[in-house]
Design a protein around this motif. Structure first.
Motif, PDB file in Angstrom:
ATOM      1  N   MET A 190       0.844  -1.182   0.000  1.00 51.54           N
ATOM      2  CA  MET A 190       0.000   0.000   0.000  1.00 51.54           C
ATOM      3  C   MET A 190       0.889   1.245   0.000  1.00 51.54           C
ATOM      4  SD  MET A 190      -2.966   0.985   2.714  1.00 51.54           S
ATOM      5  CE  MET A 190      -4.487   1.158   1.845  1.00 51.54           C
ATOM      6  N   ASP A 191       0.507   2.247  -0.783  1.00 51.80           N
ATOM      7  CA  ASP A 191       1.269   3.490  -0.868  1.00 51.80           C
ATOM      8  C   ASP A 191       1.121   4.299   0.422  1.00 51.80           C
ATOM      9  OD1 ASP A 191       2.107   2.975  -3.450  1.00 51.80           O
ATOM     10  OD2 ASP A 191       0.397   4.009  -4.368  1.00 51.80           O
ATOM     11  N   ALA A 192       2.192   5.014   0.741  1.00 49.86           N
ATOM     12  CA  ALA A 192       2.144   5.893   1.904  1.00 49.86           C
ATOM     13  C   ALA A 192       1.197   7.054   1.609  1.00 49.86           C
ATOM     14  CB  ALA A 192       3.546   6.424   2.208  1.00 49.86           C
ATOM     15  N   PRO A 193       0.498   7.547   2.643  1.00 49.15           N
ATOM     16  CA  PRO A 193      -0.411   8.673   2.418  1.00 49.15           C
ATOM     17  C   PRO A 193       0.358   9.912   1.971  1.00 49.15           C
ATOM     18  CG  PRO A 193      -0.284   8.126   4.752  1.00 49.15           C
ATOM     19  CD  PRO A 193       0.539   7.123   4.024  1.00 49.15           C
ATOM     20  N   VAL A 194      -0.303  10.750   1.215  1.00 45.46           N
ATOM     21  CA  VAL A 194       0.278  12.018   0.790  1.00 45.46           C
ATOM     22  C   VAL A 194      -0.295  13.094   1.709  1.00 45.46           C
ATOM     23  CG1 VAL A 194       0.466  13.680  -1.085  1.00 45.46           C
ATOM     24  CG2 VAL A 194       0.482  11.229  -1.588  1.00 45.46           C
ATOM     25  N   TRP A 195       0.587  13.745   2.447  1.00 39.97           N
ATOM     26  CA  TRP A 195       0.165  14.778   3.391  1.00 39.97           C
ATOM     27  C   TRP A 195       0.297  16.152   2.752  1.00 39.97           C
ATOM     28  CZ3 TRP A 195      -2.309  12.172   6.817  1.00 39.97           C
ATOM     29  CH2 TRP A 195      -1.826  10.964   7.306  1.00 39.97           C
ATOM     30  N   ASN A 196      -0.586  17.063   3.137  1.00 35.72           N
ATOM     31  CA  ASN A 196      -0.566  18.415   2.578  1.00 35.72           C
ATOM     32  C   ASN A 196      -0.980  19.390   3.676  1.00 35.72           C
ATOM     33  OD1 ASN A 196      -1.051  20.835   1.266  1.00 35.72           O
ATOM     34  ND2 ASN A 196      -2.072  19.899  -0.484  1.00 35.72           N
ATOM     35  N   ILE A 197      -0.037  20.191   4.145  1.00 35.52           N
ATOM     36  CA  ILE A 197      -0.326  21.128   5.244  1.00 35.52           C
ATOM     37  C   ILE A 197      -1.346  22.188   4.865  1.00 35.52           C
ATOM     38  CG2 ILE A 197       1.888  20.829   6.409  1.00 35.52           C
ATOM     39  CD1 ILE A 197       2.671  23.580   5.162  1.00 35.52           C
ATOM     40  N   MET A 198      -1.601  22.361   3.582  1.00 32.70           N
ATOM     41  CA  MET A 198      -2.564  23.360   3.151  1.00 32.70           C
ATOM     42  C   MET A 198      -4.008  22.871   3.295  1.00 32.70           C
ATOM     43  SD  MET A 198      -0.425  25.645   2.605  1.00 32.70           S
ATOM     44  CE  MET A 198      -1.190  27.007   1.763  1.00 32.70           C
ATOM     45  N   VAL A 199      -4.206  21.593   3.581  1.00 35.23           N
ATOM     46  CA  VAL A 199      -5.533  21.014   3.786  1.00 35.23           C
ATOM     47  C   VAL A 199      -5.857  21.064   5.281  1.00 35.23           C
ATOM     48  CG1 VAL A 199      -6.927  18.919   3.558  1.00 35.23           C
ATOM     49  CG2 VAL A 199      -5.286  19.529   1.761  1.00 35.23           C
TER      50      VAL A 199
END
Length: 131
Positions: free
Chosen positions: A1-10
């Motif tokens: 499973m792919d690692a989650p993509v985090w986004n501080i702008m969310v």
């Protein structure tokens, strides 16, 4: 499973809370102080001028919870507790030290800009579309 993509702008991204904690002035100063090696509570309080005991204790607890530092309690009389950066905490040393250095190197320019801003007549901030 792919690692989650985090986004501080969310708004719901958990990395946002991590950024807020790291960007906190006390966190930055504690990490910079501990980058020299382990320190006891009183030593840390002496290094980080102006921090209250409660704020220091709360910040240390938060940093320990986040894996930024380790708290080691020694079975001695009187009791001795030391705080030191973990590998994760050491990874913050360079960016936080750079921010601290930037603040020291540019404070004169910032203060000059503040003075110039404060001397301007009238309101200087307008909401978008209303000039």
């Amino acid at each position: 499973m792919d690692a989650p993509v985090w986004n501080i702008m969310v708004a719901t991204c958990p990395s946002r809370t991590s950024l807020a904690k790291i960007a906190n002035k006390w966190t930055a100063m504690i990490v910079i102080a501990l980058s020299k090696g382990p320190l006891r509570f009183g030593e840390l309080r002496g290094e980080v001028d102006g921090i209250s005991g409660k704020v220091l204790a709360d910040t240390l607890r938060d940093l320990e919870r986040d894996g930024i530092l380790n708290r080691t309690s020694y079975n001695e009389m009187p009791p001795r507790v030391e705080y030191e950066l973990t590998a994760l905490g050491h990874s913050l040393r360079e960016p936080l030290t750079a921010l601290g250095r930037w603040a020291e190197e540019h404070i004169s320019e910032v203060m000059d800009a503040r003075d110039a801003y404060d001397e301007r007549p009238g309101p200087s901030i307008h909401p978008p579309g209303r000039h």
